[in-house]
Write an enzyme that holds these catalytic residues in place. Structure first.
Site, PDB file in Angstrom:
ATOM      1  N   SER A 256       0.839  -1.191   0.000  1.00 45.60           N
ATOM      2  CA  SER A 256       0.000   0.000   0.000  1.00 45.60           C
ATOM      3  C   SER A 256       0.873   1.239   0.000  1.00 45.60           C
ATOM      4  CB  SER A 256      -0.907  -0.005   1.230  1.00 45.60           C
ATOM      5  OG  SER A 256      -0.114   0.109   2.388  1.00 45.60           O
ATOM      6  N   LYS A 257       0.226   2.377   0.024  1.00 48.00           N
ATOM      7  CA  LYS A 257       0.952   3.649  -0.094  1.00 48.00           C
ATOM      8  C   LYS A 257       2.116   3.776   0.870  1.00 48.00           C
ATOM      9  CE  LYS A 257      -3.126   3.203  -0.386  1.00 48.00           C
ATOM     10  NZ  LYS A 257      -3.678   2.225   0.520  1.00 48.00           N
ATOM     11  N   ARG A 258       1.924   3.187   2.037  1.00 56.68           N
ATOM     12  CA  ARG A 258       2.969   3.404   3.023  1.00 56.68           C
ATOM     13  C   ARG A 258       4.269   2.681   2.681  1.00 56.68           C
ATOM     14  NH1 ARG A 258       0.235  -0.700   6.839  1.00 56.68           N
ATOM     15  NH2 ARG A 258       1.987  -2.009   7.435  1.00 56.68           N
TER      16      ARG A 258
END
Length: 489
Positions: A256-258
RNA sequence: GGCCCGUUGGUCAAGUGGUUAAGACACCGCCCUUUCACGGCGGUAACACGCGUUCAAAUCGCGUACGGGUCACCA
């Protein structure tokens, strides 16, 4: 005759194109195309709150860039449209009502507050909806309806027994029906839930292979029960292993984005080629029989086989992606390389003519991301301030003293040179080394240091001199000489 | 926590009862060389654990551990 394979990519227009989604799209495309089937694009925009303006363009643009051409979709039409769920709204209601009238679904008037409190006390009741409205009397339903009470339509799940389905990659999976809650089919705003719309559309659009990430594995029995309720054939399920990202603490979780740049366009912006991205993600969870690694999209279609899909999650590795990027760059025809590199060249040299081909020749085997180019050739634009010690190199047998001599002779010879191109510069310098009776490195090391002003350079002294042009090249050599002289005083 | 799924080197992975357990990335070394790359050669490094089945298990079964996923009027 076997029916034609049809797969669908069904993204929600909620923003960026995540590589996980892209990988799913890729596999859907490959499964269809490797079987001579059709790949359909359907937009799942039933969540009006999460809709993002412009998200649709991102979807089209991404599919176009990677070359996943769909056969049917909102923009192309097809025999099973419309291909946008919000335009099919009435349809879902019809099917939901059908199940209600058949006693397979019911209206639920529970408030969000009640459901929330149910949620909070999940410890005791095992979580999920308590089927409060499942057996409401007809009179009561009529009264609530007449009063305009908002409601959702829920499916009646069997209380006992179990549901089994077969997944092409994971095999048979069984879940006890008591684990399944009476899922919502139609939301109170009249829109269908994802699960419901998916089943209706996949059936109506004659999708043969439902391909998606394995996060849907445990909700698949719900789908089956829905197909069963309608008396429809169940599609072939192909669940893909998840793509994971490495967390700061070393653990992994669904990408994910993180985890950094995980959007397709983020990666493009960072300098990764769409071909590299496609090639790399194809190998995340799939392996060809012959273990080959380099593929174009067309070659993937030719070589794809569903039984090469693996079950275990794969960690996204930027190093490997970078390697693919470099491989693709090195394999490019020179013109294509130049075309891609030119914008970055121009970043440093906005105008004027330079020996671009020399630069390209030097850079192509060394570049792994086009966006790295400016950083690699900054020294060509401006001579960096460098320490004199850079002239000392053991392997080339250079030191502060002989570097002065080398530079002096080089300058003398080079000044006489008329044709400032690779060949003559090369021959002059090589000839000079021979004349002086020193190894090539002894002459070329100081020349390169003076010309570049940095110890590590893409390419050697000759290419650098050539690109710089006679005037600038000689100026730099003289600067180097001065620097050395100053030191020895 | 319940349920579901998974587990071969740091990463991607081949393997389908008998192999010296491939290959790729990364890493290290050597060669090539005009620095750095490229290229070539080589190296370090793995079947989570236990118990079964079997003449034989990375491959089959069970259990444990660990990891992940999922439990919304999101998709």
């Amino acid at each position: 005759m076997r029916e034609k394979v049809r797969t669908r990519f069904a993204p929600s227009p909620t923003g960026m194109m995540h590589v996980g989604n892209l990988r799913t799209a890729l596999f859907e495309y490959l499964i269809a195309k490797s079987a001579g089937g059709d790949f359909i694009l359907r937009i799942e925009d039933t969540d009006r709150e999460r809709y993002v303006e412009g998200a649709l363009d991102i979807i089209y643009r991404t599919l176009d860039m990677v070359g996943l051409k769909h056969d049917e979709g909102p923009d192309l039409g097809g025999g099973y449209g419309p291909y946008v769920q919000s335009e099919r709204k009435d349809l879902y209601r019809k099917y939901a009502e059908q199940l209600v009238s058949e006693g397979k679904a019911y209206r639920c008037f529970c408030t969000k507050e009640r459901l929330e409190s149910l949620h909070e006390s999940k410890e005791e009741n095992g979580g999920g909806y308590d089927r409060h409205c499942r057996n409401l009397s007809a009179e009561e339903v009529g009264r609530l309806l007449a009063a305009g009470t908002p409601y959702v339509i829920r499916q009646k799940m069997p209380i006992e027994g179990s549901t089994t389905f077969d997944d092409v990659v994971y095999g048979p999976i069984t879940i006890e029906n008591r684990e399944l809650e009476d899922q919502i089919l139609l939301k109170s705003d009249g829109y269908p839930t994802y699960n419901f719309a998916n089943v209706i559309d996949d059936h109506l659009m004659k999708i043969t292979h439902v391909v998606r990430g394995s996060e849907y594995l445990s909700s698949t029995p719900k789908y089956n029960l829905l197909y069963e309720a309608f008396g429809w054939d169940v599609p072939t399920y192909v669940h893909l292993p998840l793509i994971m990202g490495k967390n700061a603490d070393g653990s992994v979780s669904k990408l994910s984005k993180r985890h950094g740049s995980t959007g397709f366009h983020d990666l493009i912006e960072e300098g990764y080629l769409s071909r590299a991205i496609v090639n790399y993600i194809a190998l995340l969870g799939w392996c060809p029989k012959d273990n080959r690694e380099l593929f174009t999209l067309e070659e993937l279609v030719e070589n794809f086989s569903i039984d090469g899909i693996s079950k275990s999650p794969a960690v996204f590795d930027y190093d490997k992606l970078l390697w693919f990027n470099g491989e693709i760059i090195r394999a490019m025809p020179r013109e294509e390389f130049l075309e891609n590199a030119m914008p970055y060249f121009r970043q440093l040299f906005p105008q004027g003519d330079y020996s671009w081909d020399v630069l390209a020749g030097v850079l192509q085997p060394r570049v792994t991301k086009f966006s790295d180019i400016p950083g690699m050739i900054g020294f060509l634009k401006e001579l960096p301030d460098y320490p004199v010690d850079d002239y000392i190199n053991k392997k080339s047998k250079t030191n502060l003293e002989n570097s002065v001599a080398m530079l002096k002779s080089a300058i003398a010879k080079l000044e006489e040179l008329g044709d400032w191109t690779m060949e003559p510069i090369h021959d002059t310098l090589m000839g000079l080394a021979q004349e002086l009776g020193v190894k090539n490195g002894t002459l070329l090391w100081p020349v390169r240091i003076a010309a570049a002003g940095t110890k590590v350079t893409p390419g050697g002294a000759i290419e650098i001199l050539c690109f710089l042009g006679k005037e600038e090249a000689l100026r730099r050599l003289n600067v180097g000489l001065e620097k050395l002289n100053k030191e020895s005083v």
